[in-house]
Design a protein around this motif. Structure first.
Motif, PDB file in Angstrom:
ATOM      1  N   THR A 144       0.836  -1.203   0.000  1.00 16.40           N
ATOM      2  CA  THR A 144       0.000   0.000   0.000  1.00 16.40           C
ATOM      3  C   THR A 144       0.866   1.247   0.000  1.00 16.40           C
ATOM      4  OG1 THR A 144      -1.851  -1.104   1.082  1.00 16.40           O
ATOM      5  CG2 THR A 144      -1.713   1.295   1.320  1.00 16.40           C
ATOM      6  N   LEU A 145       1.903   1.237   0.818  1.00 16.68           N
ATOM      7  CA  LEU A 145       2.825   2.381   0.831  1.00 16.68           C
ATOM      8  C   LEU A 145       3.424   2.597  -0.550  1.00 16.68           C
ATOM      9  CD1 LEU A 145       4.435   4.574   2.281  1.00 16.68           C
ATOM     10  CD2 LEU A 145       6.131   2.824   2.862  1.00 16.68           C
ATOM     11  N   ALA A 146       3.861   1.533  -1.194  1.00 18.51           N
ATOM     12  CA  ALA A 146       4.440   1.662  -2.530  1.00 18.51           C
ATOM     13  C   ALA A 146       3.418   2.222  -3.516  1.00 18.51           C
ATOM     14  CB  ALA A 146       4.954   0.304  -3.003  1.00 18.51           C
ATOM     15  N   ALA A 147       2.164   1.784  -3.402  1.00 19.30           N
ATOM     16  CA  ALA A 147       1.120   2.260  -4.308  1.00 19.30           C
ATOM     17  C   ALA A 147       0.828   3.743  -4.079  1.00 19.30           C
ATOM     18  CB  ALA A 147      -0.149   1.432  -4.115  1.00 19.30           C
ATOM     19  N   PRO A 171      12.551   6.134   0.753  1.00 21.64           N
ATOM     20  CA  PRO A 171      13.813   5.501   1.138  1.00 21.64           C
ATOM     21  C   PRO A 171      13.710   3.985   0.955  1.00 21.64           C
ATOM     22  CG  PRO A 171      13.053   7.035   2.846  1.00 21.64           C
ATOM     23  CD  PRO A 171      11.936   6.872   1.869  1.00 21.64           C
ATOM     24  N   SER A 172      14.773   3.353   0.499  1.00 20.46           N
ATOM     25  CA  SER A 172      14.742   1.917   0.225  1.00 20.46           C
ATOM     26  C   SER A 172      14.430   1.107   1.473  1.00 20.46           C
ATOM     27  CB  SER A 172      16.079   1.468  -0.369  1.00 20.46           C
ATOM     28  OG  SER A 172      17.147   1.735   0.535  1.00 20.46           O
ATOM     29  N   ALA A 173      14.770   1.628   2.648  1.00 19.99           N
ATOM     30  CA  ALA A 173      14.533   0.893   3.893  1.00 19.99           C
ATOM     31  C   ALA A 173      13.053   0.659   4.153  1.00 19.99           C
ATOM     32  CB  ALA A 173      15.148   1.639   5.076  1.00 19.99           C
ATOM     33  N   LEU A 174      12.191   1.465   3.554  1.00 16.99           N
ATOM     34  CA  LEU A 174      10.754   1.274   3.732  1.00 16.99           C
ATOM     35  C   LEU A 174      10.201   0.166   2.850  1.00 16.99           C
ATOM     36  CD1 LEU A 174       9.456   4.944   4.025  1.00 16.99           C
ATOM     37  CD2 LEU A 174       9.308   3.176   5.792  1.00 16.99           C
ATOM     38  N   ALA A 225      12.760  -6.088   2.906  1.00 14.93           N
ATOM     39  CA  ALA A 225      12.082  -7.110   3.717  1.00 14.93           C
ATOM     40  C   ALA A 225      12.510  -7.125   5.174  1.00 14.93           C
ATOM     41  CB  ALA A 225      12.340  -8.495   3.109  1.00 14.93           C
ATOM     42  N   ASP A 226      13.567  -6.403   5.504  1.00  8.99           N
ATOM     43  CA  ASP A 226      14.125  -6.502   6.850  1.00  8.99           C
ATOM     44  C   ASP A 226      13.459  -5.535   7.818  1.00  8.99           C
ATOM     45  OD1 ASP A 226      16.005  -8.429   6.077  1.00  8.99           O
ATOM     46  OD2 ASP A 226      17.364  -6.869   5.336  1.00  8.99           O
ATOM     47  N   PRO A 227      13.235  -5.965   9.062  1.00  8.42           N
ATOM     48  CA  PRO A 227      12.694  -5.055  10.067  1.00  8.42           C
ATOM     49  C   PRO A 227      13.706  -3.979  10.430  1.00  8.42           C
ATOM     50  CG  PRO A 227      13.321  -7.133  11.087  1.00  8.42           C
ATOM     51  CD  PRO A 227      13.440  -7.329   9.606  1.00  8.42           C
ATOM     52  N   LEU A 228      13.220  -2.816  10.765  1.00  8.11           N
ATOM     53  CA  LEU A 228      14.073  -1.727  11.218  1.00  8.11           C
ATOM     54  C   LEU A 228      14.843  -2.151  12.465  1.00  8.11           C
ATOM     55  CD1 LEU A 228      14.742   1.386  10.970  1.00  8.11           C
ATOM     56  CD2 LEU A 228      12.917   1.727  12.652  1.00  8.11           C
ATOM     57  N   GLN A 282      12.093   8.093  13.026  1.00 10.29           N
ATOM     58  CA  GLN A 282      11.147   9.164  12.754  1.00 10.29           C
ATOM     59  C   GLN A 282      11.237   9.628  11.306  1.00 10.29           C
ATOM     60  OE1 GLN A 282       8.884  10.360  15.296  1.00 10.29           O
ATOM     61  NE2 GLN A 282       7.927  10.926  13.357  1.00 10.29           N
ATOM     62  N   ARG A 283      12.461   9.653  10.760  1.00  7.91           N
ATOM     63  CA  ARG A 283      12.626  10.069   9.363  1.00  7.91           C
ATOM     64  C   ARG A 283      11.893   9.106   8.430  1.00  7.91           C
ATOM     65  NH1 ARG A 283      16.135   8.734   5.334  1.00  7.91           N
ATOM     66  NH2 ARG A 283      17.303   7.343   6.715  1.00  7.91           N
ATOM     67  N   LEU A 284      12.010   7.815   8.685  1.00 10.20           N
ATOM     68  CA  LEU A 284      11.320   6.830   7.856  1.00 10.20           C
ATOM     69  C   LEU A 284       9.806   6.926   8.040  1.00 10.20           C
ATOM     70  CD1 LEU A 284      13.706   3.783   8.363  1.00 10.20           C
ATOM     71  CD2 LEU A 284      13.415   5.133   6.270  1.00 10.20           C
TER      72      LEU A 284
END
Length: 354
Positions: free
Chosen positions: A37-40, A50-53, A56-59, A72-74
């Motif tokens: 949904t975020l990508a859409a 940002p690619s981190a969003l 597949a890996d958790p923050l 917070q930035r993400l």
């Protein structure tokens, strides 16, 4: 989008956790989004993420100011993709669908309408969009969706009073109504006591006091929250286990703790799942309601928290049923909803093992 550390499938000696009725009491609006949904939404509005969003890996960040800044930035980057009423409705609808698929019969989703107000004509229509879709999603999924209006520690306490008055105008305990008032964001920012007038406004309207506390900061901060904001539930609260007398007080006063293990690990409060003091809290008699907090960033949804309790902390199915009961009793649902969900927990534990 599940965290690789957990699984929501039944183990060889465990009942299916997605069939266990439960209440979800700690979920943030933007942070509830599915990655797809975020990508859409980013594509829809021409926002570069940002690619981190999107990986597949958790923050994973350290539990310091720098770590929080990255989180917070993400989070802000994801929130910048929510730019109209349709986006907001989609988030609420999908949060309800995801909770329903995981056995959650009651979702109390937390939102700060300030963030979305510029796109829909103000904080009042922003909240009303969320409430309207919460009613529709409740009817469509069978999962009751109520709303917690939350202010931010990063903003002036006078803004919190404005939000509390707005929340008070929509107070109730049913689907699509405001059930509580919260305070979120970095616990190290702001003076807790200065937010007390806003919580007093909310309490006079019959709203529950639901601030965050005791995740990034320890027992002294929990004491401040207790004395200033008189919480009915405490968002996180895990650090209370560092003070046995404080933990006894929370248990005696039946102040439920909204424990979000994946959040604790992702934000560096504990180095790994096994260090989250879930067993300590439960053994001390604290009422615990497991929550997912921000699945978008932590890659771990509600049922994954129960899977972690089973696999990492050794909770039996009977103990998991008790955790689910605790979440239901700590919810702000009507008595009929609670009775229905509690009966479902009884049926779940009575069924034979797979």
């Amino acid at each position: 989008m599940h965290d690789k550390r957990h699984s929501d499938r039944p183990g060889p000696t465990g009942r299916d956790l997605a069939d266990l009725p439960k209440a979800h009491l700690h979920l943030h609006f933007t942070g509830s989004m599915r990655q797809e949904t975020l990508a859409a939404l980013a594509a829809k509005h021409g926002v570069r993420l940002p690619s981190a969003l999107l990986d597949a890996d958790p923050l994973r960040v350290p539990a310091n100011e720098r770590g929080w800044f990255r989180f917070q930035r993400l989070y802000d980057a994801a929130r910048a993709c929510v730019r109209d009423a349709d986006d907001m409705r989609r988030i609420v609808r999908e949060a309800a669908e995801d909770d329903a698929a995981e056995g959650s019969g009651r979702l109390e989703i937390q939102v700060d309408p300030t963030s979305y107000a510029p796109f829909v004509g103000g904080i009042t229509p922003a909240l009303e969009i969320v409430l309207d879709e919460a009613r529709a999603a409740s009817a469509a999924t069978g999962t009751e969706v109520a709303v917690i209006v939350a202010s931010s520690r990063m903003r002036h306490p006078l803004e919190a009073r404005t939000l509390a008055r707005l929340a008070a105008r929509h107070a109730g305990d049913g689907p699509g109504e405001v059930v509580g008032f919260g305070l979120s964001n970095d616990e190290r920012r702001g003076d807790t006591q200065t937010f007390a007038p806003a919580f007093a406004i909310a309490r006079r309207a019959g709203l529950a006091s639901l601030p965050h506390g005791g995740e990034l900061l320890g027992p002294s901060h929990v004491h401040d929250v207790l004395e200033s904001l008189h919480p009915d539930r405490l968002g996180h609260g895990v650090r209370a286990c560092e003070d046995p007398r404080l933990l006894d007080r929370l248990a005696a006063q039946e102040i439920a703790l909204e424990v979000c293990p994946a959040s604790n690990v992702s934000l560096g409060v504990y180095p790994e799942d096994a260090q989250v003091p879930l067993r300590t809290l439960v053994d001390a008699g604290a009422r615990v309601a497991l929550g997912a907090d921000d699945p978008l960033l932590f890659r771990s949804r509600l049922v994954d928290q129960y899977a972690s309790a089973r696999r990492v902390h050794g909770f039996s199915d009977a103990e998991l049923a008790d955790l689910a009961r605790g979440s239901i009793r700590a919810s702000l649902a009507r008595s009929g909803t609670k009775a229905r969900l509690l009966a479902g927990v009884d049926r779940w534990i009575e069924q034979p093992l797979p």
